[in-house]
Design a protein around this motif. Structure first.
Motif, PDB file in Angstrom:
ATOM      1  N   THR A 136       0.953  -1.322  -0.157  1.00 16.86           N
ATOM      2  CA  THR A 136       0.085   0.097  -0.052  1.00 16.86           C
ATOM      3  C   THR A 136       0.960   1.201   0.017  1.00 16.86           C
ATOM      4  O   THR A 136       2.040   1.076   0.049  1.00 16.86           O
ATOM      5  CB  THR A 136      -0.976   0.226   1.338  1.00 16.86           C
ATOM      6  OG1 THR A 136      -0.225  -0.048   2.481  1.00 16.86           O
ATOM      7  CG2 THR A 136      -1.856  -1.151   1.342  1.00 16.86           C
ATOM      8  N   CYS A 151     -13.157  -7.711   6.958  1.00 17.46           N
ATOM      9  CA  CYS A 151     -12.920  -8.377   5.661  1.00 17.46           C
ATOM     10  C   CYS A 151     -12.290  -9.640   5.864  1.00 17.46           C
ATOM     11  O   CYS A 151     -11.409  -9.665   6.591  1.00 17.46           O
ATOM     12  CB  CYS A 151     -12.026  -7.505   4.843  1.00 17.46           C
ATOM     13  SG  CYS A 151     -11.536  -7.890   3.281  1.00 17.46           S
ATOM     14  N   THR A 165     -12.666 -11.604  -1.630  1.00 18.18           N
ATOM     15  CA  THR A 165     -12.777 -11.179  -0.324  1.00 18.18           C
ATOM     16  C   THR A 165     -14.361 -11.185   0.014  1.00 18.18           C
ATOM     17  O   THR A 165     -15.284 -11.093  -0.930  1.00 18.18           O
ATOM     18  CB  THR A 165     -12.196  -9.693  -0.379  1.00 18.18           C
ATOM     19  OG1 THR A 165     -12.790  -8.989  -1.418  1.00 18.18           O
ATOM     20  CG2 THR A 165     -10.598  -9.740  -0.308  1.00 18.18           C
ATOM     21  N   HIS A 220      -8.784  -9.450  -7.675  1.00 19.49           N
ATOM     22  CA  HIS A 220      -7.371  -9.421  -7.964  1.00 19.49           C
ATOM     23  C   HIS A 220      -6.752 -10.533  -8.298  1.00 19.49           C
ATOM     24  O   HIS A 220      -6.887 -11.469  -7.638  1.00 19.49           O
ATOM     25  CB  HIS A 220      -6.565  -8.456  -6.761  1.00 19.49           C
ATOM     26  CG  HIS A 220      -5.248  -8.634  -7.074  1.00 19.49           C
ATOM     27  ND1 HIS A 220      -4.693  -7.358  -8.071  1.00 19.49           N
ATOM     28  CD2 HIS A 220      -4.114  -9.093  -6.629  1.00 19.49           C
ATOM     29  CE1 HIS A 220      -3.472  -7.559  -7.932  1.00 19.49           C
ATOM     30  NE2 HIS A 220      -3.015  -8.303  -7.106  1.00 19.49           N
ATOM     31  N   THR A 222      -8.541  -5.357   1.792  1.00 22.94           N
ATOM     32  CA  THR A 222      -9.982  -4.843   1.739  1.00 22.94           C
ATOM     33  C   THR A 222     -10.631  -5.367   0.708  1.00 22.94           C
ATOM     34  O   THR A 222     -10.413  -6.070   0.076  1.00 22.94           O
ATOM     35  CB  THR A 222      -9.935  -3.269   1.726  1.00 22.94           C
ATOM     36  OG1 THR A 222      -9.531  -2.862   0.450  1.00 22.94           O
ATOM     37  CG2 THR A 222      -8.841  -2.368   2.630  1.00 22.94           C
ATOM     38  N   MET A 223     -11.886  -4.991   0.954  1.00 25.29           N
ATOM     39  CA  MET A 223     -13.099  -5.715  -0.197  1.00 25.29           C
ATOM     40  C   MET A 223     -12.715  -5.258  -1.457  1.00 25.29           C
ATOM     41  O   MET A 223     -12.928  -5.653  -2.404  1.00 25.29           O
ATOM     42  CB  MET A 223     -14.410  -4.981   0.319  1.00 25.29           C
ATOM     43  CG  MET A 223     -15.067  -5.801   1.479  1.00 25.29           C
ATOM     44  SD  MET A 223     -15.226  -7.336   1.355  1.00 25.29           S
ATOM     45  CE  MET A 223     -16.399  -7.280  -0.028  1.00 25.29           C
ATOM     46  N   ALA A 224     -11.970  -3.827  -1.721  1.00 27.60           N
ATOM     47  CA  ALA A 224     -11.261  -3.509  -2.908  1.00 27.60           C
ATOM     48  C   ALA A 224     -10.394  -4.392  -3.784  1.00 27.60           C
ATOM     49  O   ALA A 224     -10.154  -4.422  -4.834  1.00 27.60           O
ATOM     50  CB  ALA A 224     -10.577  -2.247  -2.838  1.00 27.60           C
ATOM     51  N   ASP A 225     -10.012  -5.542  -2.790  1.00 27.03           N
ATOM     52  CA  ASP A 225      -9.009  -6.288  -3.568  1.00 27.03           C
ATOM     53  C   ASP A 225      -9.933  -7.520  -4.159  1.00 27.03           C
ATOM     54  O   ASP A 225      -9.146  -8.545  -5.002  1.00 27.03           O
ATOM     55  CB  ASP A 225      -7.970  -7.206  -2.488  1.00 27.03           C
ATOM     56  CG  ASP A 225      -7.049  -5.991  -2.001  1.00 27.03           C
ATOM     57  OD1 ASP A 225      -6.406  -5.289  -2.850  1.00 27.03           O
ATOM     58  OD2 ASP A 225      -6.770  -5.921  -0.873  1.00 27.03           O
ATOM     59  N   TYR A 226     -10.974  -7.675  -3.988  1.00 32.12           N
ATOM     60  CA  TYR A 226     -12.055  -8.636  -4.679  1.00 32.12           C
ATOM     61  C   TYR A 226     -11.892  -8.682  -6.226  1.00 32.12           C
ATOM     62  O   TYR A 226     -11.574  -7.628  -6.907  1.00 32.12           O
ATOM     63  CB  TYR A 226     -13.346  -8.297  -4.669  1.00 32.12           C
ATOM     64  CG  TYR A 226     -14.485  -9.279  -5.079  1.00 32.12           C
ATOM     65  CD1 TYR A 226     -14.838 -10.257  -4.510  1.00 32.12           C
ATOM     66  CD2 TYR A 226     -14.581  -9.137  -6.478  1.00 32.12           C
ATOM     67  CE1 TYR A 226     -16.031 -11.353  -4.893  1.00 32.12           C
ATOM     68  CE2 TYR A 226     -15.559 -10.188  -7.181  1.00 32.12           C
ATOM     69  CZ  TYR A 226     -16.179 -11.094  -6.203  1.00 32.12           C
ATOM     70  OH  TYR A 226     -16.892 -11.873  -6.893  1.00 32.12           O
TER      71      TYR A 226
END
Length: 196
Positions: free
Chosen positions: A31, A84, A77, A146, A140-144
């Motif tokens: 990050t 998460c 995720t 990936h 985080t859920m934003a990694d779904y």
């Protein structure tokens, strides 16, 4: 140590095989604050349509489970309560299997993990649970969805542990006989395993 991502072929196997082989591998997340990561010490296999504990039981295909129906080696995720949780998709296209990562041994970015987790009594609490490790590593859920063979969230070769134990999965009481399947794999006695 080599932090290069493992190749996609590594994930193209059943969730049961993958869950065992992920033990000792290095889970990393990059990050803006830096890189944090740890050696995987606890996993759970979810075997898809025939597994009553799996989100894809009976080929249940929803916006949430869609990634599991695609190629292996992608991140699934999902949110449980306020946490998460991170899974790696296994098997092949149309075989919705995944492995939940339940515990990691901190290795890189310890101070970053401590800052993210706040006041704790000991470092063993940083990553000894699936929600805790996601918070500590910045997953985080934003990694779904990936692709786990690419940064900023990837898995690299790690270290070998002498012993790997198997036992029933945790927190799935309403899944019939599936609650008793010995599909949780862990390093016995390790402080970063969620439960002994």
């Amino acid at each position: 140590m080599d932090y290069e991502p493992l190749q996609l072929e590594f994930y193209e196997k059943s969730s049961l095989e993958l869950a065992k082989q992920l033990i000792g591998k290095l889970l990393l997340k990059q990050t803006e604050q830096g890189v944090a990561g740890g050696f995987i010490v606890e996993t759970e296999a979810y075997a898809g349509p025939m597994d009553r504990a799996a989100h894809s039981y009976n080929n249940r295909r929803t916006a949430r489970t869609e990634v599991m129906f695609g190629p292996a080696g992608h991140i699934y995720t999902y949110q449980m309560h306020t946490h998460c949780l991170v899974n790696v998709v296994a098997a092949g296209i149309g075989e919705p299997q995944a492995v939940l990562i339940r515990g990691v041994e901190p290795h890189i970015g310890l101070e970053l993990m401590r800052n993210r987790r706040g006041e704790l009594k000991s470092d063993r609490e940083l990553t000894n649970g699936p929600g805790k490790l996601c918070k500590a590593l910045g997953i985080t859920m934003a990694d779904y969805g990936h692709n786990v063979t690419e940064k900023p969230l990837w898995i690299a070769a790690g270290q070998a542990y002498d012993l790997i134990a198997a036992g029933p999965r945790i927190g799935i009481p309403n899944s019939g006989e599936a609650k008793d399947y010995p599909w949780r794999f862990y390093v016995p006695g390790h402080p970063n395993v969620s439960r002994g």
